[in-house]
Enzyme design. Structure first.
Site, short mmCIF file in Angstrom:
data_model
loop_
_atom_site.label_atom_id
_atom_site.label_comp_id
_atom_site.label_asym_id
_atom_site.label_seq_id
_atom_site.Cartn_x
_atom_site.Cartn_y
_atom_site.Cartn_z
N ASP A 273 -1.36 2.92 -3.89
CA ASP A 273 0.03 2.85 -4.23
C ASP A 273 0.29 3.35 -5.80
O ASP A 273 1.43 3.95 -5.90
CB ASP A 273 0.49 1.43 -4.20
N SER B 75 2.96 3.86 1.22
CA SER B 75 3.76 4.09 2.43
C SER B 75 5.14 4.18 2.01
O SER B 75 5.88 3.21 2.08
CB SER B 75 3.50 2.80 3.32
N GLY C 229 0.81 -1.29 -0.02
CA GLY C 229 0.00 -0.13 -0.13
C GLY C 229 0.67 1.28 0.17
O GLY C 229 1.99 1.16 0.05
N THR D 57 3.01 6.44 -6.04
CA THR D 57 3.86 6.17 -6.97
C THR D 57 4.05 7.17 -7.98
O THR D 57 5.17 7.86 -8.58
CB THR D 57 4.28 4.72 -7.27
N LYS E 16 1.91 -1.28 -10.86
CA LYS E 16 2.18 0.19 -10.78
C LYS E 16 3.46 0.96 -11.07
O LYS E 16 3.66 2.00 -11.59
CB LYS E 16 1.60 0.76 -9.24
N SER F 289 9.70 8.17 -6.08
CA SER F 289 9.56 6.96 -6.57
C SER F 289 10.58 6.86 -7.53
O SER F 289 10.98 7.65 -8.42
CB SER F 289 8.28 6.86 -7.28
#
Lengths: 215, 215
Positions: free
Chosen positions: A127, A21, A19, A131, A74, A137
């Site tokens: 997520d 985080s 998730g 991201t 993702k 990211s």
């Protein structure tokens, strides 16, 4: 990974935490909400209650496939979102790319056995948003460099961190072909990182697809 | 607005254009993709083909309700996202808020007759992402000011632009109660702009809800 672990450590009871985080947010005690996938809902509840804190909230599910696929796919879409940013195509194009990318993530993951609700939850959409919305990211940063015209080898050669999405793109595109799932954005990312398509040609191809109904 | 127009201009054939599209991006010719809602699909296709350009792509649908609700409810959620930013709760909390907010948008809009696919498309998720991800949004800016501790009257008094979400929050919360749809985030926004709840108390209430399964 769940399938690999089930084969290699068959006695283990798997629990998959995923998730939106960033480690830095969790470490600072900022509010975070994540998904915990466990086959047995009773076990899921027990683990969630033990591991949650006031600012670290765990929602449990028994959809192990969906939880894992959201976190993997993702990364491919984040490279695409980074390219849009690096090319300075604007916030509207970025939002459209993430929305159409999420549709690809759903089509693919549902064909793999994931549940829609999981994909729309924290480990899927959540997520993806984090991201694709942050330069923290690694995959976004890679995409941004590609969008600015850097070569993949030059970019990867200058860092020690791994941009997972490069490898996931190949796996996803190959599996999507077997499943007969259309993934134009993931396919474009794969072709770009393979050096088979330029960023400009990829954008041109996505913009010249025939107009069609939304759903 | 579709219902109002059907009553007041009954001879008109409605077409509703909505989606992630900052005027500045469209004016600069940057790639944009939006939803056009028209009751008759043939009419939708014809309009989409006439109005689309190379960088302005229109996807048509016959879901007028869903297209309109996405654009309305997202303004309420953008205030909440702005509060998270203004309070400096972190990117992870922001992603979780938008994800759980999108679940509220879906529950509410589906109860109003919208189709899930529309809500997951450009006029739903796409517009939500754009609005919650950019300070160009008036509702995000308002939320950010509230999160930083400004009073609503002081903020509104200092600008000429309207933050629609303040008014939409009241309408959505009232309708959600009639429909028996749970909307904790929208309800918190409404209570905050009404002066009935502080930002800190709202955050505390959202974080102390019981743990539960994700779906």
């Amino acid at each position: 990974m769940g399938q690999v672990l089930a084969e290699t450590v068959p006695a283990a009871r798997l629990a998959i935490l995923s998730g939106p985080s960033f480690a830095a947010d969790v470490a600072r005690g900022l509010p975070t909400a994540v998904t915990l996938a466990v086959a047995d809902p009773g076990h899921g509840r027990a683990l969630a209650e033990q591991l949650s804190g006031r600012n670290f909230r765990i929602y449990w599910t028994d959809d192990l496939i969906g939880t894992q696929l959201g976190g993997a796919v993702k990364n491919v879409l984040a490279i695409a979102a980074g390219i849009v940013d690096g090319r300075e195509l604007g916030a509207s194009a970025h939002a459209a790319l993430v929305t159409r990318g999420f549709a690809e993530l759903r089509r693919f993951s549902e064909a793999m056995g994931a549940r829609t609700e999981t994909l729309m939850g924290l480990s899927g959409l959540g997520d993806l948003l984090l991201t694709c919305g942050s330069t923290q990211s690694r995959n976004m940063s890679l995409g941004r460099a590609l969008g600015q015209g850097q070569r993949l080898e030059d970019y990867l050669g200058s860092r020690r961190s791994v941009a997972e999405g490069v490898y996931t793109a190949a796996a996803v595109v190959s599996r999507a072909a077997q499943l007969n799932v259309d993934m134009p954005i993931a396919s474009a990312v794969h072709a770009i990182v393979e050096g088979k398509l330029t960023v400009d040609a990829a954008i041109e191809a996505l913009l010249s697809r025939p107009l069609k109904p939304e759903a």
